[in-house]
Design an enzyme around this catalytic site. Structure first.
Site, PDB file in Angstrom:
ATOM      1  N   ARG A 247      11.272   2.066   4.485  1.00 49.97           N
ATOM      2  CA  ARG A 247      10.607   1.310   5.581  1.00 49.97           C
ATOM      3  C   ARG A 247      11.674   0.257   5.860  1.00 49.97           C
ATOM      4  NH1 ARG A 247       4.801   1.533   5.852  1.00 49.97           N
ATOM      5  NH2 ARG A 247       4.084  -0.401   6.840  1.00 49.97           N
TER       6      ARG A 247
ATOM      7  N   ARG B  13       0.787  -1.264   0.040  1.00 50.65           N
ATOM      8  CA  ARG B  13       0.088   0.073  -0.035  1.00 50.65           C
ATOM      9  C   ARG B  13       0.793   1.403   0.093  1.00 50.65           C
ATOM     10  NH1 ARG B  13      -4.781   0.986   1.352  1.00 50.65           N
ATOM     11  NH2 ARG B  13      -4.977  -1.404   1.800  1.00 50.65           N
ATOM     12  N   THR B  14       1.785   1.454   0.994  1.00 48.94           N
ATOM     13  CA  THR B  14       2.627   2.695   1.106  1.00 48.94           C
ATOM     14  C   THR B  14       3.547   2.721  -0.075  1.00 48.94           C
ATOM     15  OG1 THR B  14       2.534   2.555   3.464  1.00 48.94           O
ATOM     16  CG2 THR B  14       4.108   3.987   2.685  1.00 48.94           C
TER      17      THR B  14
ATOM     18  N   HIS C  34       5.351   7.118  11.343  1.00 48.33           N
ATOM     19  CA  HIS C  34       4.835   6.960   9.991  1.00 48.33           C
ATOM     20  C   HIS C  34       4.382   8.114   9.529  1.00 48.33           C
ATOM     21  CE1 HIS C  34       3.442   5.253   6.494  1.00 48.33           C
ATOM     22  NE2 HIS C  34       2.529   4.370   6.771  1.00 48.33           N
TER      23      HIS C  34
ATOM     24  N   LYS D 129      22.882  -8.594   2.623  1.00 52.67           N
ATOM     25  CA  LYS D 129      23.534  -9.198   3.700  1.00 52.67           C
ATOM     26  C   LYS D 129      25.045  -8.487   3.843  1.00 52.67           C
ATOM     27  CE  LYS D 129      23.913 -13.560   3.030  1.00 52.67           C
ATOM     28  NZ  LYS D 129      23.350 -14.932   2.886  1.00 52.67           N
TER      29      LYS D 129
END
Lengths: 305, 305, 305
Positions: C104, C54-55, C132, C83
């Site tokens: 995010r 969604r974001t 957020h 990694k």
């Protein structure tokens, strides 16, 4: 003429062709606006059968900065997608959608195979532990830009010289230029392979096991990552690891105009203290990489500006 | 008027509407430059709840070649992202971001459901083992382009006719055109379902179990994959499998102007020896698929050129 | 001047700066064509170490609608890619490729850390259960657009007030505007944390445990999801859950011009029956979110229109 060629192994490009790419890279760096629409309407496909955020995003940014677009897949799941389909068939399908394709594959020779079935230029972005020619173009562009020339340098290459495909590709390329002296710095079990040394002029290189010895004399220090699990024993790892970590104190002995390169990602082989030292150019190198890829795409597509 | 419509099942489009799409596809193939900016500023969302590199990239390339852009997700992980959210809510969210949406879902009927909550056109890119209407558009465009017409053909469809959604969709479509004769070639356990035969004129098809019999007389050979695990026993698989593999020796008996189609991916049901035979059009078919999707997007968006 | 700033925590933006963003959001909504090429040639990088379709898609659609492009990764696998590489090194690499970056991350403080090493603006798209801020910009834009003003409202916030980062960010923001009254509606174990109440004027809020009580008097109802596993016992969950589910019957008592907001995704806390009620604005809110992000990107890039 690079138009329509594949880049599988940099050896297949003449020094003139490499020069063409490096010269264009620099021109793009100087006049990026001029190339904003160079690849408008063109599509780059990125087929990453093995994940590599860094290389993939470098290619994607390169194509977008040329006004082109990108399609593709980027993780191992996506390769299971194509389950049961041969790479030959996949590349023929992609040839219908895109204008140029970048392949990263876990199998050595995969890009070569793909190029034989492709109607569009194929770029090898790493095949197994074999080759990584666009990293080498990046390295050459970095050296040429920051040290003026690709000849007459003393270059120390330090770390895991046995398995590092970046190192093998770089040595293959740099030996084609005049009067470069290579100093291979590694623990005994991670020495540069015999088959690579065999192709070098014996007077053009030496092998040592301690970084400190090399630091005083070199113009270029090329660091690479040493993975712990590659040492014969934990004891050996702990005995040796500090020799291959670049720290501020070690750097004192180095030349003022030396440059420190690294293909990245690094783990701990370069201390973050050094990041701000003007000799550290590894993040600049990342940027050179994007411009080298822009030039390569333009040349293989044969785009006229 | 196709503007604003969804494509869930090709049955819902009239023959005139299908013709409109196929005609536009050909026009785009002839004048691709004219359509370079047809969808400038438009966004296609690709929601792939089930992976499908081939179909996804075909849509993405189609939208980009029209000057549009793409957002979306492409692997099963991404669907877990939307964990707990209904498809209805997801499609309403996506309707805010994009101008047209393509959905591939593991559940039959998912695209239909999505279309009921969407304020933008929804294209079904495969729902479970149910329908795959853009593959059928691809097949129709291939036949119309290479065989001039969609009527008056003898067509053999060979392979797994029981589970193949591509086959079911194609039969549904091709029977709407005049005077086509279908020859279904499959092992007994993978025959075309009764409910599909029921809707066919009994004089318009026959069922056989050996590919060789059909090869001599057909204009179009549509091959599909047979999965080993679908046979009743290993013995049966080994007894039968060679009947459903197209080889150079079998092809000797075929008409000179026959075309060999396949929705891809293939496994071994078409020998690679045949790839260069001029009758093999399955890679050309891939390209037709991209143009069919370009035309479809333009029509559903109602873009004026 | 927002140009070159990072958005990590909305507290670091003055009310004037927030107003600038909200005003521009509205102007874009009124004249989207004017902004079609605002970010032409610019690249947004979306680094999603934690999935959030969604974001992510909201940001991607925002950038594309401004004429810009997007690179990035979108699933947990991609983070394993990097990694061994520190976030600091990743962000420095991305700074070479892109013009602005959205992060995010599952760790609180990750975006803050990234911003300290970035040469391009960093936008926090959620760090752990911490902040957020672009959801809060979305909420403020929704309120300002639909209720004219950001002051003088009675606002009920209902659901899991303990863990919801959306709620914490919204309360932090809304208290900076005059004369808002907050009614916190939650089960006892999911009450708003003490450290948040401590910073509120005691006369500006009250806490209750039953949604019905609040419904009559509020101008804005902000619903959030309650996760079953957060209740102390199954019994408590079954006793309480219906109090926090908005149904048609409950809505009868609400004001005619109340608005119902939800950050989405919802599970069952708003009955789908209500979706068509004119007071339900949560899907409109999604659209406001895209415009808020468009304005934010323009401001941080300092693009001149």
């Amino acid at each position: 003429m690079l138009k329509g060629k594949h880049l599988i192994d940099l050896k297949e490009f003449s020094l003139d062709e490499i020069k063409e790419i490096l010269d264009l890279s620099k021109e793009i760096m100087n006049n990026p606006e001029k190339y904003n629409n160079a690849c408008k309407g063109k599509i780059l496909a990125t087929l990453f059968y093995e994940p590599s955020t860094r290389t993939r995003l470098s290619f994607e940014a390169a194509m977008i900065r040329l006004g082109g677009s990108v399609i593709g897949f980027s993780d191992p799941n996506a390769s299971s997608v194509a389950k049961g389909e041969s790479l030959e068939d996949t590349i023929r399908t992609i040839s219908s959608y895109a204008d140029i394709v970048v392949i990263r594959h876990f199998k050595e020779g995969a890009s070569k195979l793909a190029s034989q079935y492709s109607s569009i230029p194929v770029i090898n972005a790493g095949d197994g532990s074999h080759l990584h020619p666009t990293q080498t173009l990046t390295d050459l562009l970095t050296i040429k830009s920051l040290k003026k020339d690709l000849s007459n340098h003393k270059i120390a290459i330090c770390g895991d010289l046995k398995y590092g495909r970046t190192v093998h590709s770089l040595v293959d390329a740099i030996k084609r230029y005049e009067n470069n002296k290579l100093i291979f710095v590694s623990p005994p079990e991670l020495k540069i392979p015999e088959y690579i040394k065999r192709d070098l002029d014996p007077n053009s290189f030496k092998e040592i096991s301690n970084l400190d010895e090399a630091l005083k004399e070199v113009d270029i220090l090329y660091m690479t990552r040493i993975q712990r699990e590659r040492f014969r024993s934990e004891k050996e790892y702990f005995d040796l690891k500090d020799s291959y970590v670049l720290t501020e104190s070690k750097l004192k002995y180095a030349k003022e105009d030396m440059i420190i390169m690294h293909p990245l990602p690094r783990v701990n082989e370069i201390s973050p203290d050094i990041d701000k030292d003007k000799r550290s150019v590894y993040f600049e190198q990342v940027r050179f990489g994007m411009f080298a890829r822009m030039a390569l795409i333009i040349k293989l597509l044969g785009v006229k500006i």
